[in-house]
Scaffold this motif. Structure first.
Motif, PDB file in Angstrom:
ATOM      1  N   ASN A   1      -6.176   2.594  19.702  1.00 25.59           N
ATOM      2  CA  ASN A   1      -7.103   1.557  19.221  1.00 25.59           C
ATOM      3  C   ASN A   1      -7.591   1.886  17.817  1.00 25.59           C
ATOM      4  O   ASN A   1      -7.635   1.019  16.940  1.00 25.59           O
ATOM      5  CB  ASN A   1      -8.315   1.439  20.162  1.00 25.59           C
ATOM      6  N   LEU A   2      -7.959   3.160  17.595  1.00 25.03           N
ATOM      7  CA  LEU A   2      -8.442   3.557  16.262  1.00 25.03           C
ATOM      8  C   LEU A   2      -7.351   3.360  15.212  1.00 25.03           C
ATOM      9  O   LEU A   2      -7.623   2.924  14.089  1.00 25.03           O
ATOM     10  CB  LEU A   2      -8.902   5.023  16.273  1.00 25.03           C
ATOM     11  N   LEU A   3      -6.125   3.681  15.595  1.00 25.36           N
ATOM     12  CA  LEU A   3      -4.996   3.532  14.672  1.00 25.36           C
ATOM     13  C   LEU A   3      -4.837   2.062  14.250  1.00 25.36           C
ATOM     14  O   LEU A   3      -4.709   1.742  13.064  1.00 25.36           O
ATOM     15  CB  LEU A   3      -3.716   4.053  15.347  1.00 25.36           C
ATOM     16  N   ILE A   4      -4.865   1.183  15.232  1.00 28.94           N
ATOM     17  CA  ILE A   4      -4.676  -0.243  14.931  1.00 28.94           C
ATOM     18  C   ILE A   4      -5.847  -0.770  14.088  1.00 28.94           C
ATOM     19  O   ILE A   4      -5.645  -1.525  13.131  1.00 28.94           O
ATOM     20  CB  ILE A   4      -4.522  -1.064  16.245  1.00 28.94           C
ATOM     21  N   GLU A   5      -7.054  -0.328  14.420  1.00 27.62           N
ATOM     22  CA  GLU A   5      -8.218  -0.748  13.608  1.00 27.62           C
ATOM     23  C   GLU A   5      -8.071  -0.265  12.163  1.00 27.62           C
ATOM     24  O   GLU A   5      -8.415  -0.974  11.216  1.00 27.62           O
ATOM     25  CB  GLU A   5      -9.516  -0.155  14.191  1.00 27.62           C
ATOM     26  N   ALA A   6      -7.553   0.952  12.007  1.00 24.16           N
ATOM     27  CA  ALA A   6      -7.383   1.509  10.655  1.00 24.16           C
ATOM     28  C   ALA A   6      -6.354   0.693   9.867  1.00 24.16           C
ATOM     29  O   ALA A   6      -6.525   0.473   8.663  1.00 24.16           O
ATOM     30  CB  ALA A   6      -6.973   2.979  10.734  1.00 24.16           C
ATOM     31  N   VAL A   7      -5.313   0.229  10.544  1.00 25.41           N
ATOM     32  CA  VAL A   7      -4.322  -0.622   9.862  1.00 25.41           C
ATOM     33  C   VAL A   7      -5.013  -1.904   9.383  1.00 25.41           C
ATOM     34  O   VAL A   7      -4.807  -2.353   8.238  1.00 25.41           O
ATOM     35  CB  VAL A   7      -3.131  -0.955  10.802  1.00 25.41           C
ATOM     36  N   ASP A   8      -5.844  -2.480  10.239  1.00 25.07           N
ATOM     37  CA  ASP A   8      -6.573  -3.699   9.837  1.00 25.07           C
ATOM     38  C   ASP A   8      -7.432  -3.450   8.601  1.00 25.07           C
ATOM     39  O   ASP A   8      -7.516  -4.294   7.716  1.00 25.07           O
ATOM     40  CB  ASP A   8      -7.449  -4.196  10.999  1.00 25.07           C
ATOM     41  N   LYS A   9      -8.076  -2.279   8.545  1.00 27.97           N
ATOM     42  CA  LYS A   9      -8.925  -1.960   7.376  1.00 27.97           C
ATOM     43  C   LYS A   9      -8.081  -1.913   6.104  1.00 27.97           C
ATOM     44  O   LYS A   9      -8.474  -2.434   5.069  1.00 27.97           O
ATOM     45  CB  LYS A   9      -9.596  -0.582   7.555  1.00 27.97           C
ATOM     46  N   VAL A  10      -6.925  -1.266   6.208  1.00 30.39           N
ATOM     47  CA  VAL A  10      -6.047  -1.176   5.027  1.00 30.39           C
ATOM     48  C   VAL A  10      -5.643  -2.572   4.584  1.00 30.39           C
ATOM     49  O   VAL A  10      -5.650  -2.898   3.390  1.00 30.39           O
ATOM     50  CB  VAL A  10      -4.796  -0.319   5.345  1.00 30.39           C
ATOM     51  N   LYS A  11      -5.319  -3.397   5.552  1.00 33.56           N
ATOM     52  CA  LYS A  11      -4.876  -4.755   5.213  1.00 33.56           C
ATOM     53  C   LYS A  11      -5.996  -5.541   4.535  1.00 33.56           C
ATOM     54  O   LYS A  11      -5.747  -6.312   3.623  1.00 33.56           O
ATOM     55  CB  LYS A  11      -4.389  -5.473   6.473  1.00 33.56           C
ATOM     56  N   GLU A  12      -7.211  -5.315   4.964  1.00 34.45           N
ATOM     57  CA  GLU A  12      -8.355  -5.997   4.317  1.00 34.45           C
ATOM     58  C   GLU A  12      -8.471  -5.569   2.859  1.00 34.45           C
ATOM     59  O   GLU A  12      -8.672  -6.389   1.965  1.00 34.45           O
ATOM     60  CB  GLU A  12      -9.664  -5.578   5.020  1.00 34.45           C
TER      61      GLU A  12
ATOM     62  N   ALA B   1       0.839  -1.201   0.000  1.00 34.46           N
ATOM     63  CA  ALA B   1       0.000   0.000   0.000  1.00 34.46           C
ATOM     64  C   ALA B   1       0.879   1.257   0.000  1.00 34.46           C
ATOM     65  O   ALA B   1       1.810   1.364   0.799  1.00 34.46           O
ATOM     66  CB  ALA B   1      -0.913   0.008   1.230  1.00 34.46           C
ATOM     67  N   HIS B   2       0.578   2.183  -0.896  1.00 34.91           N
ATOM     68  CA  HIS B   2       1.326   3.438  -0.921  1.00 34.91           C
ATOM     69  C   HIS B   2       0.917   4.277   0.307  1.00 34.91           C
ATOM     70  O   HIS B   2      -0.270   4.306   0.660  1.00 34.91           O
ATOM     71  CB  HIS B   2       1.019   4.213  -2.217  1.00 34.91           C
ATOM     72  N   PRO B   3       1.895   4.950   0.936  1.00 35.77           N
ATOM     73  CA  PRO B   3       1.560   5.735   2.134  1.00 35.77           C
ATOM     74  C   PRO B   3       0.399   6.712   1.925  1.00 35.77           C
ATOM     75  O   PRO B   3      -0.431   6.884   2.822  1.00 35.77           O
ATOM     76  CB  PRO B   3       2.851   6.498   2.439  1.00 35.77           C
ATOM     77  N   HIS B   4       0.299   7.319   0.734  1.00 36.87           N
ATOM     78  CA  HIS B   4      -0.798   8.279   0.512  1.00 36.87           C
ATOM     79  C   HIS B   4      -2.151   7.575   0.522  1.00 36.87           C
ATOM     80  O   HIS B   4      -3.130   8.109   1.055  1.00 36.87           O
ATOM     81  CB  HIS B   4      -0.600   9.020  -0.813  1.00 36.87           C
ATOM     82  N   ASP B   5      -2.199   6.362  -0.042  1.00 36.68           N
ATOM     83  CA  ASP B   5      -3.456   5.601  -0.014  1.00 36.68           C
ATOM     84  C   ASP B   5      -3.801   5.230   1.423  1.00 36.68           C
ATOM     85  O   ASP B   5      -4.959   5.305   1.838  1.00 36.68           O
ATOM     86  CB  ASP B   5      -3.330   4.334  -0.871  1.00 36.68           C
ATOM     87  N   VAL B   6      -2.775   4.845   2.173  1.00 36.61           N
ATOM     88  CA  VAL B   6      -3.014   4.482   3.576  1.00 36.61           C
ATOM     89  C   VAL B   6      -3.590   5.692   4.323  1.00 36.61           C
ATOM     90  O   VAL B   6      -4.584   5.583   5.050  1.00 36.61           O
ATOM     91  CB  VAL B   6      -1.707   4.007   4.269  1.00 36.61           C
ATOM     92  N   GLY B   7      -2.982   6.855   4.097  1.00 35.57           N
ATOM     93  CA  GLY B   7      -3.448   8.071   4.775  1.00 35.57           C
ATOM     94  C   GLY B   7      -4.898   8.370   4.451  1.00 35.57           C
ATOM     95  O   GLY B   7      -5.687   8.735   5.337  1.00 35.57           O
ATOM     96  N   THR B   8      -5.265   8.185   3.190  1.00 39.30           N
ATOM     97  CA  THR B   8      -6.649   8.473   2.771  1.00 39.30           C
ATOM     98  C   THR B   8      -7.620   7.469   3.395  1.00 39.30           C
ATOM     99  O   THR B   8      -8.693   7.851   3.884  1.00 39.30           O
ATOM    100  CB  THR B   8      -6.740   8.422   1.219  1.00 39.30           C
TER     101      THR B   8
END
Ligand code: PMP
Length: 422
Positions: A408-419, A358-365
């Motif tokens: 917690n929100l940060l970790i959940e957001a990482v999970d979303k990106v991974k999905e 994942a490109h960092p900009h996509d992750v940020g969005t």
């Protein structure tokens, strides 16, 4: 009003539990209650911190009741504004533990502070064939002004490399230091990786070679107790907006002997003693370096910000931020496909990472859609990115108002990106 518990009395530091109530502190920041950020995680304070009511009130009070131009007025309101401006200067002096308030120069921010030194000190004291040592950790604002200086005077830039963990390679620093080294400019804390370089040791080593040292405190002042006398740095710069104060105001600390020896870098009102077409003489520091009407309300706001963070206790703030960093780092490490950049032993509360594929900009969005505000990109520190061969990182930075909920929100957001990217 923030109500925070007093410091735990006289406990040995190894078992010291910081008494810091981040939930209470959050109530001081009105923006955190607005719809655009309420319930979301604001993890971009390394770019700019939010402002507590105490700072907003101070700025408003300045304009509502205490505003006039400073220094020149003969009337009471101007005298009051002047007094507030100089009280703010003295507050900064105490904050940095400088010897004299004349060593404190108000500038627009850290960037302007570095540029001031590069012009006023650099053009006079650095010449052809001289060397300026920087590091791979530096923000562009502590690189480009030195490159411009080097071009003007024919000096050379020598950067200290970093290892895989993001630590400066001190053997290389030692090797680069020599009789040609005239100046070392190093960050107090890396904005891209969080690394805290051993600045005190670096200053000592530079002084042994007769070089002067500028510390870029843009990320240091918000998180670390700064003592310029103990550090023995020659110059220290920081920005008001990163210590919960207004933007457009910052500070350059310089040892008095340097400030006396440096010529002015900008001419105008307020920096002179006398002006005639034959000869102009300059005011002593700090005024010599403060041409024109300064950011009057900004200084007042910065003073209120300093009162605010020192009231909470910088050590308490740092311990709180650090506990969030540790928790976030430990949880991130357990997620396959997440790579952390910057694993230095001593770190400010900054967590830089990439997620596989994942490109960092996509992750940020995607993070933004899931209520997490982070920065993505090169963080104005392209040499660091070049060192790792990456276009950028995602950066979460923690401030006094962040909580475990944000982690917690940060970790959940990482999970979303991974999905999304699986
Ligand atoms: N140095 C570092 C390490 C920074 O993080 C920043 C801001 N991102 C600066 C310097 C420049 O600060 P300013 O933009 O406030 O002048």
């Amino acid at each position: 009003m923030n109500t925070f518990a007093p410091l735990a009395a006289a406990r040995p530091s190894s078992v010291f539990v910081p008494a810091f109530d981040a939930e209470a502190a959050r109530r001081d920041f009105p923006i955190l209650a607005t719809p655009v950020i309420h319930g979301r995680a604001f993890l971009d304070s390394a770019a700019s911190a939010q402002k507590p009511m105490q700072v907003i009130d101070a700025v408003r009070r300045c304009y509502e009741a205490e505003y006039a131009n400073i220094h020149r007025g003969v009337y009471e309101l101007s005298a009051l504004a002047t007094k507030n401006f100089e009280v703010a200067r003295d507050k900064v002096r105490t904050f940095l533990n400088a010897r004299e308030s004349s060593e404190i120069i108000f500038v627009r921010g850290g960037t302007e502070g570095v540029n001031l030194v590069a012009y006023a000190y650099g053009d006079k004291f650095i010449g052809e064939g001289d060397e300026i040592i920087l590091t791979y950790l530096e923000h562009h604002s502590n690189i480009v002004p030195w490159q411009l200086l080097a071009e003007r005077v024919g000096a050379k830039i020598r950067p200290v490399p970093i290892d895989d963990a993001g630590e400066l390679i001190m053997e290389e620093y030692e090797r680069l230091l020599g009789p040609r080294t005239k100046l070392v400019a190093v960050t107090h804390a890396s904005n891209a990786l969080g690394t805290l370089p051993p600045v005190k040791q670096m200053i000592e080593m530079a002084h042994a070679q007769g070089a002067v040292v500028l510390i870029d405190g843009a990320q240091g002042a918000p998180h670390l107790k700064v003592d310029v006398q103990d550090l023995d740095c020659d110059f220290y710069v920081f920005s008001g907006h990163k210590v919960y104060g207004p933007s457009g105001i910052g500070v350059l600390y310089g040892k008095k002997a340097h400030l006396l020896a440096m010529p002015p870098w900008q001419g105008g009102g307020d920096m002179i003693e006398t002006v005639s077409f034959e000869k102009t003489t300059f005011a002593p520091p700090p005024n010599k370096f403060e041409a024109g009407t300064p950011h009057i309300s900004g200084a007042t706001g910065l003073a209120a910000a300093i009162d605010y963070v020192t009231g909470l206790g910088l050590e308490n703030i740092a311990a709180h931020e650090h506990s969030l960093l540790e928790e976030a780092t430990a949880r991130m490490r357990q997620i396959p496909g997440v790579r952390i950049y910057g694993e230095a032993k001593n770190k400010a509360a900054i967590l830089s990472f990439m997620i596989d594929g994942a490109h960092p900009h996509d992750v940020g969005t995607i993070f933004d859609h899931h209520g997490v505000a982070v920065r993505a990109g090169h963080h104005c520190a392209q040499p660091v990115m070049e060192r790792y061969g990456i276009p950028g990182t995602v950066r979460a930075s923690f401030a006094l108002y962040n909580t475990r909920h944000d982690v917690n929100l940060l970790i959940e957001a990482v999970d979303k990106v991974k999905e999304i990217f699986k």
